[in-house]
Scaffold this active site. Structure first.
Site, PDB file in Angstrom:
ATOM      1  N   PRO A   1       1.335 -19.525  -9.557  1.00 41.24           N
ATOM      2  CA  PRO A   1       2.122 -20.738  -9.747  1.00 41.24           C
ATOM      3  C   PRO A   1       1.311 -22.027  -9.632  1.00 41.24           C
ATOM      4  O   PRO A   1       0.393 -22.124  -8.820  1.00 41.24           O
ATOM      5  CB  PRO A   1       3.168 -20.667  -8.630  1.00 41.24           C
ATOM      6  CG  PRO A   1       2.635 -19.689  -7.647  1.00 41.24           C
ATOM      7  CD  PRO A   1       1.817 -18.714  -8.435  1.00 41.24           C
ATOM      8  N   ASN A   2       1.680 -22.952 -10.481  1.00 40.05           N
ATOM      9  CA  ASN A   2       1.155 -24.326 -10.512  1.00 40.05           C
ATOM     10  C   ASN A   2      -0.258 -24.444 -11.082  1.00 40.05           C
ATOM     11  O   ASN A   2      -0.752 -25.552 -11.267  1.00 40.05           O
ATOM     12  CB  ASN A   2       1.222 -24.973  -9.111  1.00 40.05           C
ATOM     13  CG  ASN A   2       2.638 -25.030  -8.596  1.00 40.05           C
ATOM     14  OD1 ASN A   2       3.520 -25.533  -9.297  1.00 40.05           O
ATOM     15  ND2 ASN A   2       2.898 -24.494  -7.418  1.00 40.05           N
TER      16      ASN A   2
ATOM     17  N   ARG B   1      -3.355 -31.774 -11.518  1.00 43.56           N
ATOM     18  CA  ARG B   1      -2.772 -31.468 -10.215  1.00 43.56           C
ATOM     19  C   ARG B   1      -3.789 -31.760  -9.106  1.00 43.56           C
ATOM     20  O   ARG B   1      -4.845 -31.131  -9.055  1.00 43.56           O
ATOM     21  CB  ARG B   1      -2.411 -29.981 -10.184  1.00 43.56           C
ATOM     22  CG  ARG B   1      -1.984 -29.472  -8.851  1.00 43.56           C
ATOM     23  CD  ARG B   1      -2.025 -27.951  -8.816  1.00 43.56           C
ATOM     24  NE  ARG B   1      -1.470 -27.471  -7.572  1.00 43.56           N
ATOM     25  CZ  ARG B   1      -1.631 -26.248  -7.105  1.00 43.56           C
ATOM     26  NH1 ARG B   1      -2.317 -25.361  -7.805  1.00 43.56           N
ATOM     27  NH2 ARG B   1      -1.112 -25.898  -5.966  1.00 43.56           N
TER      28      ARG B   1
ATOM     29  N   TYR C   1      -8.550 -29.876  -6.623  1.00 47.80           N
ATOM     30  CA  TYR C   1      -8.751 -28.801  -7.606  1.00 47.80           C
ATOM     31  C   TYR C   1      -9.665 -29.188  -8.772  1.00 47.80           C
ATOM     32  O   TYR C   1      -9.975 -28.335  -9.606  1.00 47.80           O
ATOM     33  CB  TYR C   1      -7.391 -28.332  -8.142  1.00 47.80           C
ATOM     34  CG  TYR C   1      -6.506 -27.745  -7.059  1.00 47.80           C
ATOM     35  CD1 TYR C   1      -6.859 -26.563  -6.414  1.00 47.80           C
ATOM     36  CD2 TYR C   1      -5.330 -28.382  -6.663  1.00 47.80           C
ATOM     37  CE1 TYR C   1      -6.074 -26.027  -5.407  1.00 47.80           C
ATOM     38  CE2 TYR C   1      -4.526 -27.863  -5.659  1.00 47.80           C
ATOM     39  CZ  TYR C   1      -4.903 -26.680  -5.038  1.00 47.80           C
ATOM     40  OH  TYR C   1      -4.118 -26.148  -4.040  1.00 47.80           O
TER      41      TYR C   1
ATOM     42  N   ASN D   1      -6.162 -15.463  -9.058  1.00 49.12           N
ATOM     43  CA  ASN D   1      -5.842 -16.604  -8.195  1.00 49.12           C
ATOM     44  C   ASN D   1      -4.327 -16.622  -8.044  1.00 49.12           C
ATOM     45  O   ASN D   1      -3.622 -17.083  -8.941  1.00 49.12           O
ATOM     46  CB  ASN D   1      -6.347 -17.913  -8.799  1.00 49.12           C
ATOM     47  CG  ASN D   1      -6.102 -19.086  -7.853  1.00 49.12           C
ATOM     48  OD1 ASN D   1      -5.348 -18.965  -6.875  1.00 49.12           O
ATOM     49  ND2 ASN D   1      -6.727 -20.215  -8.129  1.00 49.12           N
TER      50      ASN D   1
ATOM     51  N   ALA E   1      -0.037 -20.238  -4.367  1.00 47.96           N
ATOM     52  CA  ALA E   1       0.651 -20.224  -3.065  1.00 47.96           C
ATOM     53  C   ALA E   1       1.226 -18.853  -2.723  1.00 47.96           C
ATOM     54  O   ALA E   1       1.492 -18.577  -1.543  1.00 47.96           O
ATOM     55  CB  ALA E   1       1.750 -21.278  -3.059  1.00 47.96           C
TER      56      ALA E   1
ATOM     57  N   GLU F   1     -10.172 -11.766  -5.518  1.00 50.79           N
ATOM     58  CA  GLU F   1      -9.293 -12.893  -5.167  1.00 50.79           C
ATOM     59  C   GLU F   1     -10.104 -14.185  -5.253  1.00 50.79           C
ATOM     60  O   GLU F   1     -11.179 -14.290  -4.658  1.00 50.79           O
ATOM     61  CB  GLU F   1      -8.766 -12.679  -3.738  1.00 50.79           C
ATOM     62  CG  GLU F   1      -7.872 -13.803  -3.241  1.00 50.79           C
ATOM     63  CD  GLU F   1      -7.433 -13.591  -1.783  1.00 50.79           C
ATOM     64  OE1 GLU F   1      -7.687 -12.506  -1.209  1.00 50.79           O
ATOM     65  OE2 GLU F   1      -6.833 -14.535  -1.232  1.00 50.79           O
TER      66      GLU F   1
ATOM     67  N   HIS G   1      -9.986 -18.496  -5.000  1.00 47.91           N
ATOM     68  CA  HIS G   1      -9.330 -19.772  -4.701  1.00 47.91           C
ATOM     69  C   HIS G   1     -10.290 -20.900  -5.040  1.00 47.91           C
ATOM     70  O   HIS G   1     -11.447 -20.894  -4.565  1.00 47.91           O
ATOM     71  CB  HIS G   1      -8.910 -19.852  -3.237  1.00 47.91           C
ATOM     72  CG  HIS G   1      -7.926 -18.783  -2.883  1.00 47.91           C
ATOM     73  ND1 HIS G   1      -6.627 -18.813  -3.330  1.00 47.91           N
ATOM     74  CD2 HIS G   1      -8.077 -17.629  -2.198  1.00 47.91           C
ATOM     75  CE1 HIS G   1      -6.015 -17.720  -2.909  1.00 47.91           C
ATOM     76  NE2 HIS G   1      -6.863 -16.983  -2.236  1.00 47.91           N
TER      77      HIS G   1
ATOM     78  N   ARG H   1      -8.262 -26.289   4.880  1.00 54.37           N
ATOM     79  CA  ARG H   1      -6.987 -26.954   4.611  1.00 54.37           C
ATOM     80  C   ARG H   1      -5.932 -26.574   5.657  1.00 54.37           C
ATOM     81  O   ARG H   1      -6.275 -26.110   6.737  1.00 54.37           O
ATOM     82  CB  ARG H   1      -6.558 -26.628   3.171  1.00 54.37           C
ATOM     83  CG  ARG H   1      -7.613 -27.076   2.150  1.00 54.37           C
ATOM     84  CD  ARG H   1      -7.212 -26.750   0.737  1.00 54.37           C
ATOM     85  NE  ARG H   1      -5.992 -27.443   0.355  1.00 54.37           N
ATOM     86  CZ  ARG H   1      -5.270 -27.141  -0.730  1.00 54.37           C
ATOM     87  NH1 ARG H   1      -5.659 -26.165  -1.530  1.00 54.37           N
ATOM     88  NH2 ARG H   1      -4.181 -27.825  -1.012  1.00 54.37           N
TER      89      ARG H   1
HETATM   90  C1  DQA Z   1      -5.258 -22.080  -4.440  1.00 51.61           C
HETATM   91  C2  DQA Z   1      -5.026 -22.338  -2.944  1.00 51.61           C
HETATM   92  C3  DQA Z   1      -3.567 -22.126  -2.572  1.00 51.61           C
HETATM   93  O1  DQA Z   1      -3.375 -22.403  -1.180  1.00 51.61           O
HETATM   94  C4  DQA Z   1      -2.681 -23.060  -3.367  1.00 51.61           C
HETATM   95  O2  DQA Z   1      -1.326 -22.822  -3.063  1.00 51.61           O
HETATM   96  C5  DQA Z   1      -2.932 -22.988  -4.817  1.00 51.61           C
HETATM   97  C6  DQA Z   1      -4.307 -22.884  -5.299  1.00 51.61           C
HETATM   98  C7  DQA Z   1      -6.700 -22.438  -4.863  1.00 51.61           C
HETATM   99  O3  DQA Z   1      -7.065 -22.062  -5.970  1.00 51.61           O
HETATM  100  O4  DQA Z   1      -7.417 -23.121  -4.128  1.00 51.61           O
HETATM  101  O5  DQA Z   1      -2.002 -23.055  -5.626  1.00 51.61           O
HETATM  102  O6  DQA Z   1      -5.064 -20.696  -4.688  1.00 51.61           O
END
Ligand code: DQA
Length: 151
Positions: free
Chosen positions: A15-16, A23, A28, A79, A82, A103, A105, A112
């Site tokens: 998501p997102n 964003r 990011y 990735n 959240a 995985e 990020h 954070r």
């Molecule tokens: C994320 C880190 C997560 O905590 C966050 O909710 C994201 C992006 C990252 O790529 O740093 O959506 O996965």
């Protein structure tokens, strides 16, 4: 697994991540998800691999994609956004398909908020790449290829 599925990688985004580029760029960066797709494709192509690239804001769609990946790809660069911090269902899906998952990020989640420090995905991941910016995806693709091709 067929010869062609051996040389295919799924890059999965939660998501997102469709908002990448606009964003929270301080966290990011300014590269878009389309830039990430091209980076993954180029990194994979250098080793003779193809990329399937998917983003969804819906947990069930991500679970379905993990199930469908079984037998069709060598592994998954994931990735989970959240959902990393909330989703037992995604962890179960990964455990269920027995595919190597890297995985990724973009941000260093450990710098954070405390709720980002725990990952349901990490115990079922083959490798974890954190805080390398979008280059983490390229590292993830390379790591997956390394796992698949080592002696
Ligand atoms: C994320 C880190 C997560 O905590 C966050 O909710 C994201 C992006 C990252 O790529 O740093 O959506 O996965």
């Amino acid at each position: 697994m067929s010869e062609s599925s051996n040389r295919r990688i799924l890059v999965l985004n939660g998501p997102n991540l469709n908002l990448l580029g606009t964003r929270e760029p301080g966290i990011y960066g300014s590269e878009t998800l389309e830039d990430v797709r091209v980076l993954c494709e180029n990194t994979a192509a250098a080793a003779g691999f193809d990329v399937e690239f998917l983003q969804s804001n819906h947990e069930g769609v991500l679970i379905d994609a993990i199930h469908a990946a079984r037998g069709n790809v060598a592994g998954i660069v994931f990735n989970p956004g959240a959902y990393t911090h909330t989703s037992i269902a995604l962890a179960d899906a990964i455990a269920g398909v027995e595919l190597p998952v890297i995985e990724v990020h973009i941000s260093n989640v450990h710098k954070r908020e405390a709720f980002r420090h725990h990952s349901y995905i990490s115990p079922v991941a083959a490798s974890i790449i954190v805080g390398a910016g979008v280059n983490g995806y390229a590292l993830g693709v390379q790591q997956l290829i390394h796992l698949g091709t080592r002696g």
